[in-house]
Design a protein around this motif. Structure first.
Motif, mmCIF file in Angstrom:
data_model
loop_
_atom_site.group_PDB
_atom_site.id
_atom_site.type_symbol
_atom_site.label_atom_id
_atom_site.label_comp_id
_atom_site.label_asym_id
_atom_site.label_seq_id
_atom_site.Cartn_x
_atom_site.Cartn_y
_atom_site.Cartn_z
ATOM 1 N N CYS A 134 -12.605 69.146 8.208
ATOM 2 C CA CYS A 134 -11.603 68.182 7.748
ATOM 3 C C CYS A 134 -10.201 68.776 7.793
ATOM 4 N N SER A 135 -10.082 70.045 7.408
ATOM 5 C CA SER A 135 -8.768 70.698 7.420
ATOM 6 C C SER A 135 -8.229 70.817 8.835
ATOM 7 N N TRP A 136 -9.091 71.254 9.768
ATOM 8 C CA TRP A 136 -8.653 71.390 11.163
ATOM 9 C C TRP A 136 -8.353 70.032 11.791
ATOM 10 N N MET A 137 -9.123 69.002 11.439
ATOM 11 C CA MET A 137 -8.856 67.673 11.999
ATOM 12 C C MET A 137 -7.465 67.191 11.606
ATOM 13 N N VAL A 182 -3.356 71.325 0.393
ATOM 14 C CA VAL A 182 -2.471 70.394 -0.325
ATOM 15 C C VAL A 182 -1.101 70.350 0.345
ATOM 16 N N LEU A 183 -0.600 71.503 0.750
ATOM 17 C CA LEU A 183 0.680 71.563 1.441
ATOM 18 C C LEU A 183 0.637 70.798 2.762
ATOM 19 N N SER A 230 2.342 66.287 6.130
ATOM 20 C CA SER A 230 2.003 65.192 7.043
ATOM 21 C C SER A 230 2.456 63.846 6.500
ATOM 22 N N ALA A 231 2.437 63.670 5.171
ATOM 23 C CA ALA A 231 2.918 62.421 4.574
ATOM 24 C C ALA A 231 4.420 62.261 4.792
ATOM 25 N N VAL A 232 5.165 63.363 4.644
ATOM 26 C CA VAL A 232 6.611 63.309 4.876
ATOM 27 C C VAL A 232 6.909 62.985 6.338
ATOM 28 N N SER A 270 -6.024 65.040 5.489
ATOM 29 C CA SER A 270 -5.675 66.145 4.598
ATOM 30 C C SER A 270 -6.178 65.905 3.182
ATOM 31 N N VAL A 271 -6.081 64.653 2.743
ATOM 32 C CA VAL A 271 -6.586 64.312 1.408
ATOM 33 C C VAL A 271 -8.097 64.521 1.339
ATOM 34 N N VAL A 272 -8.798 64.111 2.382
ATOM 35 C CA VAL A 272 -10.252 64.333 2.445
ATOM 36 C C VAL A 272 -10.554 65.832 2.446
#
Length: 547
Positions: free
Chosen positions: A274-277, A354-355, A360-362, A526-528
């Motif tokens: 999930c992190s790499w995706m 979390v970072l 990615s949201a920004v 990222s949230v997942v």
């Protein structure tokens, strides 16, 4: 230690060369495909072909290299053929139109597109697959938890430095140079430079000395020749049929190993996937995102047009952003070991994910090129963490297999059962038959049992409990799970993280007519990743939740 450090440098010099090529390819390949006439949704699928092949063959390579034996070592017979594939891809990609013109008189574009796709897939697959035996070689030299953390920190440092060079090469506008024009344009010039860099790094592997100690089944002569300098290429090529046979031979064993994946490895795999995706959704398509969204460019327009010029400027700016990402990764690689000791691996891993979610949201909502560049540079911390901590944890699991692989069927150190027997029952043991192979027939048991019986005083209570360790012999020997297999599984998470975005994101972009989808999906993933990262086993105390 000095000798091992020099070996670590030589191994990671090839890692550096591979990452230079892959980083430059990340920037150049999407525009080259779009310019050749490939639609956006098919372009993203082409980027996923190499990782798909990696998903099939990387676990095989990892498992096969664990059990492979030759006078050239275990890992290098797999490294060299893969490096030849990278080299072939570097030579073909910039010359596809020339090669097609020499081979056929057809004026249609499909032969050029087919050859370009083949060369891209070859380079991407071989480059990423080659990292698995290189990482296994690092773990062979530095098996302990602390030393492996330091070794993989250096590995991450060289990866990041390779990315810096690759992205910096693509960030420079080479068009005004007469030499570049003579060589066929910026793309041809860059790939020539990449070829020379890769060859120089590849030559360093001739000095690598694979660790001979502790290798079961390696002859004394093979150990004495495991370290060599400049052996000709021909003997290595002779190993190719045996290498391929070894790969094909491990299919049944690989299924057994993956179906019995330890829980600690499975949890780490899901979190890393999930992190790499999330991170790959940014890195693979960042150049297209900046060129189209922030600069308003059109990649399909003719060279020299306004839309194409803006797109090219955006691609160079994206290269600068990814270069800063690698610089950030380099900085954190230098201090990662201290950060792990001060903060702890759990907080470090979670904070990096979390970072990534915040960054990615920004990028999803911002139209500022400065802010977006800062955000993509910050993700270098996540990139560094994912290159170090999962492999360090894997080394930790294998160095304490009795703890972390307890209750697992494929514990590489085996399992022992303890039988409690009463002293009153011990005389009858001489006539009992044991079905598990520890005692047999009526011969009075093993010598250890006889010695145990003869040394128990008769005055002791007949209810005395005695523990006897019994090692059951299974009807069929279990597959040996080496660290190379689990490293290959983690590398498969990295490869799968490129496959899934490549298959679906292109279609979503065409559906919504916006490249912002790339960053929006990265934010969601990222949230997942934050959720599953909380499930990782970082220390022995976490094993209770894993049972």
């Amino acid at each position: 230690m000095h000798g091992r450090n020099s070996q670590l440098f030589l191994i990671n010099s090839l890692t550096f060369g591979l990452e230079v090529c892959l980083a430059a390819g990340t920037i150049f390949i999407p525009p080259m495909l779009l310019e050749a006439g490939v639609e956006e949704r098919f372009m993203t699928m082409v980027l996923g072909v190499g990782p798909v092949l990696g998903l099939i063959f990387v676990p095989l390579i990892g498992s096969a290299s664990d059990s492979f034996r030759s006078k050239y070592g275990r890992r290098r017979p797999f490294i060299w053929p893969l490096c030849m594939g990278v080299l072939l891809g570097l030579l073909i990609i910039p010359q596809t139109s020339t090669l097609v013109g020499l081979l056929t008189n057809c004026e249609c574009r499909w032969p050029q597109i087919s050859l370009l796709v083949f060369a891209i897939c070859l380079m991407e697959f071989c480059g990423q697959a080659c990292l698995t035996p290189l990482e296994a070689l690092v773990s062979d030299l530095f098996p302990g938890e602390e030393e492996s953390r330091w070794a993989f920190s250096f590995h991450s440092l060289m990866l990041s430095l390779g990315g810096c060079v690759g992205y910096l090469l693509t960030a420079v506008d080479w068009t005004p140079s007469d030499t570049v024009v003579y060589l066929g344009g910026p793309e041809a010039f860059i790939f020539i430079v990449l070829t020379f860099i890769f060859l120089a790094c590849l030559m360093g592997t001739t000095f690598i000395c694979e660790k001979p100690t502790g290798e079961v089944g390696v002859s004394r002569k093979a150990k004495s020749t495991a370290c060599f300098c400049f052996c000709p290429v021909l003997p290595r090529l002779k190993l190719l049929p045996r290498t391929i046979f070894s790969l094909l031979n491990v299919f049944p064993q690989l299924y057994s190993l993956c179906s019995r994946m330890p829980k600690v490895i499975a949890r780490l795999f899901v979190a890393e996937l999930c992190s790499w995706m999330a991170l790959m959704s940014i890195m693979l398509f960042y150049a297209d995102f900046v060129g189209e969204r922030l600069y308003g460019g059109v990649p399909s327009e003719n060279p020299g047009s306004l839309g194409r010029t803006r797109y090219d400027e955006g691609v160079r700016m994206a290269s600068l952003g990814l270069f800063l990402q690698c610089v950030t990764s380099v900085m954190f690689s230098l201090v990662m070991e201290r950060m792990v000791l001060c903060i702890g691996p759990r907080k470090l891993y979670l904070s990096s994910v979390v970072l990534l979610a915040v960054s990615s949201a920004v990028m999803t909502v911002s139209n500022s090129i400065v802010l977006v560049t800062i955000m993509v540079a910050v993700t270098g911390f996540t990139f560094c963490t994912l290159q170090i901590l999962p492999y360090t944890l894997t080394c930790l699991y294998h160095s304490n297999a009795q703890v972390f692989f307890a209750n697992e069927r494929d514990n590489p150190h085996g399992h022992h059962r303890v039988l409690l027997i009463k002293s009153s029952e011990m005389p009858s043991m001489s006539t009992q038959k044991r079905t598990n192979g520890c005692l047999s027939g009526t011969s009075g048991g093993t010598s250890k049992t006889k010695h145990l019986q003869s040394n128990i005083p008769a005055s002791l209570s007949r209810d005395l409990n005695v523990s006897v360790t019994m090692e059951p012999t299974p009807a069929q020997p279990p597959a040996i799970r080496g660290i190379g297999t689990d490293i290959a599984i983690l590398d498969s998470a990295y490869l799968l993280s490129q496959v899934l975005p490549s298959l679906f994101l292109g279609s979503l972009v065409q559906l919504f007519q916006s490249v912002t989808i790339y960053m929006a999906c990265a934010s969601l993933l990222s949230v997942v990743a934050v959720y599953f990262s909380r499930k990782i086993v970082f220390e022995k105390a976490d094993m209770e939740a894993c049972r």
